[in-house]
Design an enzyme around this catalytic site. Structure first.
Site, PDB file in Angstrom:
ATOM      1  N   CYS A  28       0.830  -1.209   0.000  1.00 43.35           N
ATOM      2  CA  CYS A  28       0.000   0.000   0.000  1.00 43.35           C
ATOM      3  C   CYS A  28       0.863   1.258   0.000  1.00 43.35           C
ATOM      4  O   CYS A  28       0.548   2.237  -0.680  1.00 43.35           O
ATOM      5  CB  CYS A  28      -0.927  -0.004   1.211  1.00 43.35           C
ATOM      6  SG  CYS A  28      -2.267  -1.205   1.106  1.00 43.35           S
ATOM      7  N   CYS A 135      15.681  47.606 -19.115  1.00 41.59           N
ATOM      8  CA  CYS A 135      14.675  46.608 -19.488  1.00 41.59           C
ATOM      9  C   CYS A 135      13.518  47.280 -20.209  1.00 41.59           C
ATOM     10  O   CYS A 135      12.997  48.310 -19.765  1.00 41.59           O
ATOM     11  CB  CYS A 135      14.158  45.886 -18.241  1.00 41.59           C
ATOM     12  SG  CYS A 135      15.419  44.961 -17.346  1.00 41.59           S
ATOM     13  N   CYS A 174      -1.161  30.088  -9.697  1.00 41.47           N
ATOM     14  CA  CYS A 174      -0.832  30.157  -8.275  1.00 41.47           C
ATOM     15  C   CYS A 174      -0.300  31.551  -7.960  1.00 41.47           C
ATOM     16  O   CYS A 174       0.545  32.077  -8.685  1.00 41.47           O
ATOM     17  CB  CYS A 174       0.201  29.089  -7.939  1.00 41.47           C
ATOM     18  SG  CYS A 174       0.862  29.200  -6.269  1.00 41.47           S
ATOM     19  N   CYS A 177       3.872  30.970  -7.195  1.00 40.76           N
ATOM     20  CA  CYS A 177       4.822  30.482  -8.197  1.00 40.76           C
ATOM     21  C   CYS A 177       4.311  30.611  -9.618  1.00 40.76           C
ATOM     22  O   CYS A 177       5.023  30.242 -10.555  1.00 40.76           O
ATOM     23  CB  CYS A 177       5.174  29.020  -7.917  1.00 40.76           C
ATOM     24  SG  CYS A 177       3.803  27.868  -8.159  1.00 40.76           S
ATOM     25  N   CYS A 189     -14.624  22.722  -2.819  1.00 43.57           N
ATOM     26  CA  CYS A 189     -14.415  23.967  -2.090  1.00 43.57           C
ATOM     27  C   CYS A 189     -13.368  24.826  -2.794  1.00 43.57           C
ATOM     28  O   CYS A 189     -12.639  24.376  -3.684  1.00 43.57           O
ATOM     29  CB  CYS A 189     -13.969  23.663  -0.657  1.00 43.57           C
ATOM     30  SG  CYS A 189     -12.346  22.900  -0.538  1.00 43.57           S
ATOM     31  N   CYS A 197       4.476  24.570  -5.261  1.00 46.90           N
ATOM     32  CA  CYS A 197       5.158  25.311  -4.193  1.00 46.90           C
ATOM     33  C   CYS A 197       4.499  25.148  -2.827  1.00 46.90           C
ATOM     34  O   CYS A 197       5.007  25.670  -1.839  1.00 46.90           O
ATOM     35  CB  CYS A 197       5.217  26.796  -4.549  1.00 46.90           C
ATOM     36  SG  CYS A 197       3.600  27.615  -4.599  1.00 46.90           S
ATOM     37  N   CYS A 202      -6.921  31.042  -1.985  1.00 51.98           N
ATOM     38  CA  CYS A 202      -8.349  31.056  -2.277  1.00 51.98           C
ATOM     39  C   CYS A 202      -8.548  31.083  -3.781  1.00 51.98           C
ATOM     40  O   CYS A 202      -7.950  31.902  -4.481  1.00 51.98           O
ATOM     41  CB  CYS A 202      -9.009  32.262  -1.617  1.00 51.98           C
ATOM     42  SG  CYS A 202     -10.757  32.488  -2.067  1.00 51.98           S
TER      43      CYS A 202
END
Length: 332
Positions: A28, A135, A174, A177, A189, A197, A202
């Site tokens: 298992c 940049c 996310c 990350c 939920c 990460c 939420c």
């Protein structure tokens, strides 16, 4: 008996774990680790508790060298993603197992260490290395993190826009990350855990959360598909502040008699309902009556204490939440 497969096993079939005292059979645990590593759920926790399995135990229980290598690569990815000083190489097929990452030094841009890649890029903007100028601003791309994201090409049809919006609701990034995460619309939920990460966030507001996020007046609901609007959130908070004394008094007024009277009634019925095979069924009628009476009298002494603890702890907690957390949210 193994608690996972419920099969009787000899004692030597239960390997010991360095992280905790839980035991499961070898087969298992191997299957559990295969699934966890194949789904990049690294580090792997014990199947019975949140304790993370030790590195030595994982290598001992994983028989395939390919899975062990994948486990090491996922661990390295988790470590690099959590480090704010690292940058991924923008070149394709340059994985961390091939040293396709950079760590910030005093230089602005660095060459790739992997042989055969040779990609040089700016540490800040991740564009091709530009030592002679600042940049350049990168135009924002349509983000899957917002349900209002539009397609990049304006000539796309209405069907394409609807499809893109539906995908944007199911796929988000996310907040830590920026890994793409898909949520199946099965009524689950909104408490999400990034497998890359380990960020807990939420799904509605895409912010890192604590365990009380959905109890706070943030407008995010545990099972809802949309956060509440600002107007609805403010009206709800005002209603809580104004109606809290009446609701708490009503709840306490109902809880006091229910607990005080309900516990003796429940205990009396529980003692009286001894099954045919129970010890109480062998007692005489007088003994049963004495047993029921003693349990009811004992619960009459205990129920006021339980009632006082419930009301004495619950009412201050509710008042602190309403006139602390909710009021602060309204002020903000």
């Amino acid at each position: 008996e193994c608690p996972l497969c419920l099969l009787p096993q000899p004692p030597e079939a239960f390997p010991s774990l360095a992280s905790c005292s839980h035991r499961s059979c070898w087969a298992c645990l191997e299957q559990y680790l295969r699934l966890a590593v194949s789904e990049s759920r690294v580090p792997v926790s014990c199947p019975h508790c949140p304790a993370a399995l030790q590195h030595s135990d994982v290598h001992r229980l994983l028989p395939e060298p390919a899975l062990r290598d994948k486990y090491e690569e996922f661990l390295l990815r988790r470590l690099l993603v959590a480090d704010p000083g690292t940058r991924w190489c923008p070149a394709p097929d340059c994985s961390p197992s091939q040293a396709g990452f950079l760590i910030a030094w005093s230089h602005v841009g660095l060459g790739m260490p992997r042989e055969g890649c040779g990609t040089e890029f700016c540490y800040h903007c991740r564009q091709p290395w530009h030592p002679d100028g600042p940049c350049a601003p990168v135009p924002p791309l349509p983000s899957l993190a917002t349900p209002t994201a539009q397609l990049a090409q304006p000539e796309e049809s209405a069907h394409g826009e609807a499809l893109a919006q539906a995908e944007a609701e199911d796929i988000k990034v996310c907040p830590r990350c920026s890994a793409f995460i898909m949520k199946i619309n099965d009524g689950s939920c909104n408490r999400m855990n990034c497998t890359v990460c380990g960020c807990l966030f939420c799904w509605l507001c895409l912010r890192e959360i604590s365990d009380v996020h959905f109890l706070s007046p943030s407008g995010c609901t545990f099972w809802g598909k949309r956060p509440w609007s600002r107007t609805r959130r403010i009206l709800w908070q005002l209603g809580m502040v104004l109606g809290a004394p009446m609701v708490i008094s009503l709840a306490a007024g109902i809880a006091v008699p229910v607990i005080t009277i309900g516990i003796p009634i429940y205990m009396g019925r529980k003692v009286l309902a001894g099954g045919p095979g129970s010890r109480r069924s062998s007692l005489s009628g007088c003994q049963q009556c004495l047993s029921v009476t003693s349990s009811v009298l004992l619960s009459l002494f205990v129920s006021p204490i339980i009632t006082a603890l419930t009301v004495g702890v619950g009412v201050p907690l509710m008042l602190t939440y309403v006139y602390g957390t909710v009021v602060l949210s309204l002020c903000r």
